[in-house]
Design a protein around this motif. Structure first.
Motif, PDB file in Angstrom:
ATOM      1  N   GLU A 191      -1.777   0.780  -6.715  1.00  0.00           N
ATOM      2  CA  GLU A 191      -0.979   1.349  -7.804  1.00  0.00           C
ATOM      3  C   GLU A 191      -1.616   2.628  -8.344  1.00  0.00           C
ATOM      4  O   GLU A 191      -0.917   3.583  -8.701  1.00  0.00           O
ATOM      5  CB  GLU A 191      -0.828   0.325  -8.931  1.00  0.00           C
ATOM      6  CG  GLU A 191      -0.005  -0.894  -8.569  1.00  0.00           C
ATOM      7  CD  GLU A 191      -0.760  -1.899  -7.706  1.00  0.00           C
ATOM      8  OE1 GLU A 191      -0.093  -2.769  -7.123  1.00  0.00           O
ATOM      9  OE2 GLU A 191      -2.013  -1.811  -7.615  1.00  0.00           O
ATOM     10  N   LEU A 192      -2.948   2.655  -8.403  1.00  0.00           N
ATOM     11  CA  LEU A 192      -3.643   3.855  -8.867  1.00  0.00           C
ATOM     12  C   LEU A 192      -3.598   4.944  -7.806  1.00  0.00           C
ATOM     13  O   LEU A 192      -3.351   6.125  -8.111  1.00  0.00           O
ATOM     14  CB  LEU A 192      -5.094   3.513  -9.210  1.00  0.00           C
ATOM     15  CG  LEU A 192      -5.977   4.666  -9.707  1.00  0.00           C
ATOM     16  CD1 LEU A 192      -5.346   5.369 -10.907  1.00  0.00           C
ATOM     17  CD2 LEU A 192      -7.364   4.152 -10.059  1.00  0.00           C
ATOM     18  N   LEU A 193      -3.814   4.574  -6.556  1.00  0.00           N
ATOM     19  CA  LEU A 193      -3.760   5.555  -5.467  1.00  0.00           C
ATOM     20  C   LEU A 193      -2.378   6.207  -5.391  1.00  0.00           C
ATOM     21  O   LEU A 193      -2.265   7.420  -5.155  1.00  0.00           O
ATOM     22  CB  LEU A 193      -4.088   4.880  -4.134  1.00  0.00           C
ATOM     23  CG  LEU A 193      -5.462   4.232  -4.004  1.00  0.00           C
ATOM     24  CD1 LEU A 193      -5.598   3.547  -2.644  1.00  0.00           C
ATOM     25  CD2 LEU A 193      -6.571   5.258  -4.197  1.00  0.00           C
ATOM     26  N   ALA A 194      -1.352   5.434  -5.615  1.00  0.00           N
ATOM     27  CA  ALA A 194       0.023   5.932  -5.478  1.00  0.00           C
ATOM     28  C   ALA A 194       0.343   7.027  -6.477  1.00  0.00           C
ATOM     29  O   ALA A 194       1.256   7.848  -6.242  1.00  0.00           O
ATOM     30  CB  ALA A 194       1.011   4.778  -5.625  1.00  0.00           C
ATOM     31  N   GLN A 195      -0.378   7.082  -7.592  1.00  0.00           N
ATOM     32  CA  GLN A 195      -0.116   8.102  -8.601  1.00  0.00           C
ATOM     33  C   GLN A 195      -0.382   9.517  -8.088  1.00  0.00           C
ATOM     34  O   GLN A 195       0.086  10.490  -8.678  1.00  0.00           O
ATOM     35  CB  GLN A 195      -0.972   7.827  -9.839  1.00  0.00           C
ATOM     36  CG  GLN A 195      -0.618   6.554 -10.571  1.00  0.00           C
ATOM     37  CD  GLN A 195      -1.515   6.310 -11.772  1.00  0.00           C
ATOM     38  OE1 GLN A 195      -2.124   7.236 -12.307  1.00  0.00           O
ATOM     39  NE2 GLN A 195      -1.592   5.060 -12.206  1.00  0.00           N
ATOM     40  N   PHE A 196      -1.123   9.622  -6.966  1.00  0.00           N
ATOM     41  CA  PHE A 196      -1.482  10.944  -6.452  1.00  0.00           C
ATOM     42  C   PHE A 196      -0.728  11.282  -5.167  1.00  0.00           C
ATOM     43  O   PHE A 196      -1.137  12.144  -4.403  1.00  0.00           O
ATOM     44  CB  PHE A 196      -3.000  11.024  -6.270  1.00  0.00           C
ATOM     45  CG  PHE A 196      -3.722  10.858  -7.579  1.00  0.00           C
ATOM     46  CD1 PHE A 196      -3.876  11.935  -8.439  1.00  0.00           C
ATOM     47  CD2 PHE A 196      -4.159   9.613  -7.991  1.00  0.00           C
ATOM     48  CE1 PHE A 196      -4.497  11.786  -9.671  1.00  0.00           C
ATOM     49  CE2 PHE A 196      -4.787   9.453  -9.224  1.00  0.00           C
ATOM     50  CZ  PHE A 196      -4.957  10.536 -10.062  1.00  0.00           C
TER      51      PHE A 196
END
Length: 222
Positions: A191-196
């Protein structure tokens, strides 16, 4: 729109190298030597940053102890990490990609001394055409280490891919409009990786190999 892939840049810890557990243990050891509170979650969260940034994030109240804490961390890590190795499948993946004619590089939060040690440990010096460590440039997510690798290899950002397990890796790539691939088996959650906005997020080395090979084979078909 797809662009031909000429260069793949890998993060090291948590992406190629199964070292996250030992990094956390060594940070915990160093914190305990100086009676500083540190949770495993916090220790894990900063993997990928340069060591000065690690100290600033984890121990902001005691700047006078940063040098000693980092020294304790480094000594403990070196003494206890000789058994750390690549994730299963990484050696085959890197050799296969190199044989496809794509340039390989490393961009890591390690120090130069630390990176040189693990390159020797994995007998992989010759696999990579360029390497950058945080101690010799700016820490992630600043894109300077990527810019330096691009300058050294003569490849433009749109023809490269950054592969990493943290938001710092993917944000660094996003900062210069370089495509990226996230891996979820390292430090940060998908979920955090997807923000970029990575091209994709993969769950294991086999899936990473497949995804990168598809990019390489597309290049060859162009």
């Amino acid at each position: 729109m797809n662009s031909p892939v000429k260069l793949i840049i890998f993060d090291w810890d948590g992406t190629l190298f199964d070292s996250v557990g030992q990094i956390v243990a060594s940070l915990q050891f160093a914190a305990q030597q100086f009676q500083q509170p540190l949770s495993d979650e916090d220790a894990k969260s900063i993997i990928g940053l340069g060591l000065p940034e690690v100290a600033q994030r984890l121990f902001p109240a005691v700047p006078e102890l940063h040098t000693d804490i980092l020294q304790a961390y480094s000594e403990h890590y070196v003494a206890n990490s000789s058994g750390d190795a690549w994730f299963e499948g990484v050696a085959h993946m890197l050799t296969d990609l190199q044989q496809q004619g794509v340039k390989l590089a490393v961009a890591t939060g390690k120090s130069r001394k630390g990176l040189d040690r693990v390159l020797k440990q994995t007998d992989s010096v010759e696999l990579f055409v360029a390497t950058r460590a945080a101690s010799e440039t700016k820490s992630k997510p600043h894109p300077l280490m990527l810019e330096e690798i691009l300058a050294e290899t003569g490849v433009q950002a749109e023809h490269a891919i950054m592969v990493g397990d943290t938001s710092y890796d993917l944000e660094m790539a996003q900062n210069i409009a370089m495509p990226s691939v996230g891996v979820s088996y390292g430090v940060h959650e998908p979920e955090l990786l997807a923000q970029f906005n990575p091209v994709c997020i993969v769950d294991d080395v086999a899936a990473l190999h497949t995804a990168l090979l598809a990019k390489v084979q597309w290049k060859q078909a162009v």
